[in-house]
Design a protein around this motif. Structure first.
Motif, short mmCIF file in Angstrom:
data_model
loop_
_atom_site.label_atom_id
_atom_site.label_comp_id
_atom_site.label_asym_id
_atom_site.label_seq_id
_atom_site.Cartn_x
_atom_site.Cartn_y
_atom_site.Cartn_z
N SER A 31 8.49 3.10 -11.65
CA SER A 31 8.94 3.27 -10.38
C SER A 31 7.19 3.91 -9.89
N ASN A 32 6.93 3.06 -8.53
CA ASN A 32 5.95 3.75 -7.47
C ASN A 32 6.44 4.67 -6.67
N CYS A 33 6.56 6.45 -6.34
CA CYS A 33 6.11 6.75 -5.22
C CYS A 33 7.57 6.42 -4.94
N VAL A 34 8.22 6.94 -5.48
CA VAL A 34 9.61 6.72 -4.73
C VAL A 34 10.34 7.67 -4.62
N LEU A 89 20.16 -4.89 -4.67
CA LEU A 89 20.61 -3.64 -3.61
C LEU A 89 20.98 -2.47 -4.21
N GLY A 90 20.93 -1.87 -4.81
CA GLY A 90 21.06 -0.24 -4.72
C GLY A 90 20.68 1.14 -4.53
N ASP A 91 21.22 1.82 -5.09
CA ASP A 91 20.39 3.58 -4.90
C ASP A 91 20.63 4.04 -6.70
N ILE A 92 19.04 4.52 -5.90
CA ILE A 92 18.96 5.39 -7.38
C ILE A 92 19.17 6.16 -8.20
N GLU A 93 19.80 6.82 -7.48
CA GLU A 93 20.89 8.00 -7.39
C GLU A 93 22.42 7.81 -8.96
N GLY A 133 0.72 -1.37 0.10
CA GLY A 133 0.30 0.37 0.19
C GLY A 133 1.02 0.62 0.33
N LEU A 134 2.30 1.16 -0.18
CA LEU A 134 3.04 2.47 -0.72
C LEU A 134 3.69 3.06 -1.94
N GLY A 135 2.18 2.85 -2.66
CA GLY A 135 2.21 3.24 -3.99
C GLY A 135 1.33 4.16 -4.00
N CYS A 136 1.15 4.83 -5.23
CA CYS A 136 0.89 5.91 -5.30
C CYS A 136 0.01 6.29 -6.67
N LEU A 140 11.94 0.91 -9.86
CA LEU A 140 13.24 2.01 -8.87
C LEU A 140 12.66 1.61 -7.87
N GLY A 141 12.75 0.96 -6.76
CA GLY A 141 12.67 1.59 -4.87
C GLY A 141 11.05 0.21 -5.06
N SER A 142 11.63 -0.90 -5.61
CA SER A 142 10.80 -1.76 -5.99
C SER A 142 10.33 -1.95 -4.48
N VAL A 166 15.45 -3.22 -8.00
CA VAL A 166 16.30 -2.31 -7.58
C VAL A 166 15.50 -1.43 -5.62
N ASP A 167 16.37 -1.80 -5.17
CA ASP A 167 15.65 -1.18 -4.02
C ASP A 167 16.80 -0.57 -2.70
N MET A 168 16.65 0.37 -2.05
CA MET A 168 17.74 0.65 -1.30
C MET A 168 17.92 0.31 0.34
N THR A 169 16.81 -0.44 0.60
CA THR A 169 16.91 -0.76 1.94
C THR A 169 17.19 -2.26 2.34
N GLU A 170 17.74 -3.00 2.54
CA GLU A 170 17.84 -4.43 2.71
C GLU A 170 17.03 -4.54 2.70
N ALA A 171 15.63 -4.58 4.19
CA ALA A 171 15.32 -5.23 4.43
C ALA A 171 13.43 -5.34 3.43
N MET A 172 13.37 -4.42 2.10
CA MET A 172 12.65 -4.61 0.69
C MET A 172 13.01 -5.39 0.76
N ILE A 173 14.42 -5.45 0.09
CA ILE A 173 14.57 -6.96 -0.91
C ILE A 173 14.66 -8.20 -0.17
C1 SAM Z 1 7.21 4.42 -0.90
S1 SAM Z 1 7.89 2.97 -0.93
C2 SAM Z 1 7.31 2.39 -2.82
C3 SAM Z 1 7.73 0.84 -2.75
C4 SAM Z 1 6.47 0.13 -3.63
N1 SAM Z 1 7.48 1.06 -5.30
C5 SAM Z 1 5.31 0.06 -4.40
O1 SAM Z 1 4.84 1.21 -4.52
O2 SAM Z 1 5.18 -0.57 -2.88
C6 SAM Z 1 9.41 3.40 -1.69
C7 SAM Z 1 11.03 2.71 -1.56
O3 SAM Z 1 11.79 3.31 -2.01
C8 SAM Z 1 13.17 2.65 -1.76
N2 SAM Z 1 13.63 3.68 -1.52
C9 SAM Z 1 13.95 4.90 -1.21
N3 SAM Z 1 14.71 6.18 -1.98
C10 SAM Z 1 15.65 4.78 -2.42
C11 SAM Z 1 16.53 5.06 -3.42
N4 SAM Z 1 17.00 6.48 -3.52
N5 SAM Z 1 17.58 3.95 -4.02
C12 SAM Z 1 16.83 2.90 -3.98
N6 SAM Z 1 15.87 2.89 -3.40
C13 SAM Z 1 14.93 3.56 -2.89
C14 SAM Z 1 12.41 2.42 0.31
O4 SAM Z 1 13.20 1.39 0.58
C15 SAM Z 1 11.00 2.14 -0.09
O5 SAM Z 1 11.47 1.03 -0.67
#
Ligand code: SAM
Length: 232
Positions: free
Chosen positions: A110-113, A92-96, A21-24, A42-44, A66-73
């Motif tokens: 990408s959804n709400c990231v 695991l990685g950073d979008i930047e 429920g984190l998408g927009c 991105l930010g999966s 790709v997601d930067m949070t180990e718990a999410m991965i």
């Molecule tokens: C609001 S949640 C959305 C998750 C997913 N896209 C969804 O719709 O359920 C944001 C996600 O983006 C990841 N995130 C935030 N900044 C990031 C970055 N710079 N690089 C990679 N992942 C990132 C967070 O770890 C989180 O899993």
């Protein structure tokens, strides 16, 4: 056969455990993903849009999250283990600084990231770098229009989340064009409406009227754009 909390059609697989429920928005709805595509999310998070994309690319395509949070991965990997797909990878990685090669991807979603990413310009440059020439992105995200009254900012955070890092709508579109993208299209543009009764807990009647007339607010948009082909 679908199990409870999970339905599948020939077109789309939805896994309730992967939807936190984190998408927009629904970026995959307008992403024109086709069989055989290589898709990057991105930010999966827990993998929701990755699994939807997988059902569109089929066995011959590939989806990378790709997601930067180990718990999410870890959570996404667990969901993947349940579904058993072989052509999905969570990195695991950073979008930047994406852990993806140049010109590798057909479609980025990408959804709400991106609102959470400090440097949006860098994020769109990275999306441009990893897309194949002629490839495109479709992204749902939070943007702002106008200046929210100070007292409303924490309320807006509660309603829409992720407001603190969101760009103004025009700045957002500027960052996309600056990165080199063409054919920018806005598919959805939806304002989060805060009811008057809720506003009244934070603002007096005069301030509510000023706020309403200002048209300022928090919006979720779904936008797509294309990296030009080599001959353009
Ligand atoms: C609001 S949640 C959305 C998750 C997913 N896209 C969804 O719709 O359920 C944001 C996600 O983006 C990841 N995130 C935030 N900044 C990031 C970055 N710079 N690089 C990679 N992942 C990132 C967070 O770890 C989180 O899993």
């Amino acid at each position: 056969m679908s199990s409870p909390g999970q339905f599948s059609t020939p077109a789309v697989v939805y896994d309730a455990g992967a939807d936190l429920g984190l998408g927009c928005g629904l970026p995959t709805q307008f992403a024109a993903i086709t069989e055989g595509n290589v898709v990057l999310d991105l930010g999966s998070g827990a993998g929701n849009d990755v699994f939807v994309a997988r059902s569109l690319v089929g066995d011959s395509g590939k989806v990378i999250g790709v997601d930067m949070t180990e718990a999410m991965i870890a959570q996404a990997q667990q969901n993947l283990a349940k579904l058993g797909y072989k052509n999905i990878e969570f990195r695991l990685g950073d979008i930047e600084s994406l852990p993806v090669k140049d010109n590798e991807i057909d479609v980025v979603v990408s959804n709400c990231v991106l609102n959470l990413v400090p440097n949006k310009t860098k994020a769109f440059q990275e999306i441009y770098r990893v897309l194949k020439p002629g490839g495109h992105f479709c992204i749902s995200d939070i943007v702002l229009r106008g200046e929210l009254p100070e007292k409303l900012k924490s309320l807006a955070e509660l309603y829409a989340g992720c407001v603190a890092g969101a760009l103004q709508y025009d700045e957002y579109l500027h960052a996309i064009r600056e990165a080199g993208f063409v054919d920018l299209e806005i598919h959805k543009d939806h304002q989060y409406i805060v009811p008057n009764a809720t506003l009244a807990q934070y603002l007096n009647q005069e301030d509510i009227q000023i706020y309403r007339q200002s048209n300022a607010g928090v919006f979720s948009i779904t936008a797509s754009a294309r990296k030009p082909s080599r001959t353009e």
